[in-house]
Every structure is written in C-alpha cells, then in structure tokens.
Design an enzyme around this catalytic site. Structure first.
Site, PDB file in Angstrom:
ATOM      1  N   PRO A 162      21.014 -28.991  -6.130  1.00  0.00           N
ATOM      2  CA  PRO A 162      20.422 -28.576  -7.411  1.00  0.00           C
ATOM      3  C   PRO A 162      20.733 -29.481  -8.604  1.00  0.00           C
ATOM      4  O   PRO A 162      21.404 -29.083  -9.558  1.00  0.00           O
ATOM      5  CB  PRO A 162      20.989 -27.169  -7.602  1.00  0.00           C
ATOM      6  CG  PRO A 162      22.315 -27.215  -6.922  1.00  0.00           C
ATOM      7  CD  PRO A 162      22.119 -28.122  -5.733  1.00  0.00           C
ATOM      8  N   CYS A 163      20.191 -30.690  -8.585  1.00  0.00           N
ATOM      9  CA  CYS A 163      20.403 -31.593  -9.714  1.00  0.00           C
ATOM     10  C   CYS A 163      19.681 -31.107 -10.971  1.00  0.00           C
ATOM     11  O   CYS A 163      19.969 -31.591 -12.067  1.00  0.00           O
ATOM     12  CB  CYS A 163      20.008 -33.018  -9.349  1.00  0.00           C
ATOM     13  SG  CYS A 163      18.340 -33.200  -8.745  1.00  0.00           S
ATOM     14  N   HIS A 164      18.798 -30.112 -10.827  1.00  0.00           N
ATOM     15  CA  HIS A 164      18.142 -29.542 -12.006  1.00  0.00           C
ATOM     16  C   HIS A 164      19.142 -28.785 -12.885  1.00  0.00           C
ATOM     17  O   HIS A 164      18.852 -28.494 -14.038  1.00  0.00           O
ATOM     18  CB  HIS A 164      16.981 -28.625 -11.600  1.00  0.00           C
ATOM     19  CG  HIS A 164      17.391 -27.423 -10.828  1.00  0.00           C
ATOM     20  ND1 HIS A 164      17.641 -27.458  -9.466  1.00  0.00           N
ATOM     21  CD2 HIS A 164      17.600 -26.140 -11.213  1.00  0.00           C
ATOM     22  CE1 HIS A 164      17.979 -26.253  -9.058  1.00  0.00           C
ATOM     23  NE2 HIS A 164      17.962 -25.434 -10.099  1.00  0.00           N
TER      24      HIS A 164
END
Length: 175
Positions: free
Chosen positions: A144-146
């Site tokens: 989850p780089c968001h």
C-alpha cells in the site's frame, strides 16, 4: 516470497483484468504468487505496463484459471482494509524490499510520510529512496504505497495517478 535482484525472464505468468472502484486492474500470477497488480484505464495500456513490469516474462491471458485470485484482488482494491491472503512474488533490491515490508505493516486508514518511513527503516535511507521504492512497486494496493504522503500531509505523486491515490485513501477512511 521475497527475492533480491531477480528478474522475470523465462517465467510464465497468467494474467487477467477486473473492474474496480478505482479503474481497471490487471493482475499477473506466476508459480510464486501474485507478481503484479496494476491500475489503469484500459486493457491495452495495462498489458503494455505488465510487459514493462515483468521484463522478459511470458504473459498468458487466462482469467478462468486465476479467476479466484482476480476476484480477491478486486475486492481488496475496493475495500483495502486488511491484508490480502495470497502468496506474493515480491522481487526488488534490498532497499525496495525493506520499504515494501514497512508499507505492508501500515494499518488501513493510516498514513505515514516518506521521511517517517525512512527513519523507521534506518540504514541511512532517505525520503527520496522511499519514494523511489514506492514508484517501483508492482503490487498496487497490496503493497500500500498509497498510504505514504508528503511531510505536510498532502498527497504527492502516485504511480497509478493521484486521483486513484485519493480514491483509495477515501475508501479506507470510509471503511
């Protein structure tokens, strides 16, 4: 399974697509697990991006054989509140693997800054290196780089578009 410095050449990946609340998702699955989850607007664009993400690999479209995985990934993208219980084929440099591991530990609905992640990892890592590892991530939402923001809390770039990053964060906040 994590592996440092490994390429995808000579490997075969089954791939397919699913519609999600953030656009179309392309998923590639190999013998080690899910190797790519990419977000985009159309199949042609996503096929091209899969070929770039898995250099040298052979891609075989087969939504029937990986249908359950496609459905699980689409559900996870639409409700990114937990972790995805699928084998992952994570490959990258040591610093990328370190960043991706820390990203996967961030609970849904929470965010971190690039600098905070760099400090957490240590080893002289910089915020810019964290950003580069996020940009190299082939597993949208699954890694989850968001959930990474600028130091002031604002949204910066996102490999799959800032509008998708906002949407994913909104989905997590609503859950």
């Amino acid at each position: 399974m994590d592996e440092i410095g490994c390429r995808f050449a000579t490997e075969i990946y089954l791939y397919g697509y699913r519609a999600t609340l953030t656009g179309l998702a392309a998923v590639a699955v190999g013998r080690r697990g899910v190797a790519a989850v990419l977000l985009g607007a159309g199949r042609d664009e996503l096929k091209r991006k899969l070929l770039e993400a898995l250099p040298g690999a052979t891609l075989v479209g087969d939504e029937d054989r990986i249908g359950a995985t496609l459905d699980a990934v689409a559900r996870h993208i639409d409700a990114p509140t937990g972790s995805l219980a699928l084998d992952l084929d994570l490959r990258g440099e040591a610093d990328e693997l370190a960043v991706w591991a820390v990203l996967r530990a961030i609970p849904a609905g929470e965010t971190r800054s690039y600098g905070a992640l760099a400090r957490e990892i240590g080893s002289g890592m910089t915020a810019q290196q964290v950003g580069a590892a996020c940009a190299a991530n082939r597993l949208a939402v699954v890694v989850p780089c968001h959930r990474v923001l600028k130091a002031d809390g604002s949204i910066s770039g996102y490999r799959w578009g800032v509008h998708r990053k906002r949407r994913l964060l909104s989905l997590e906040t609503a859950a």
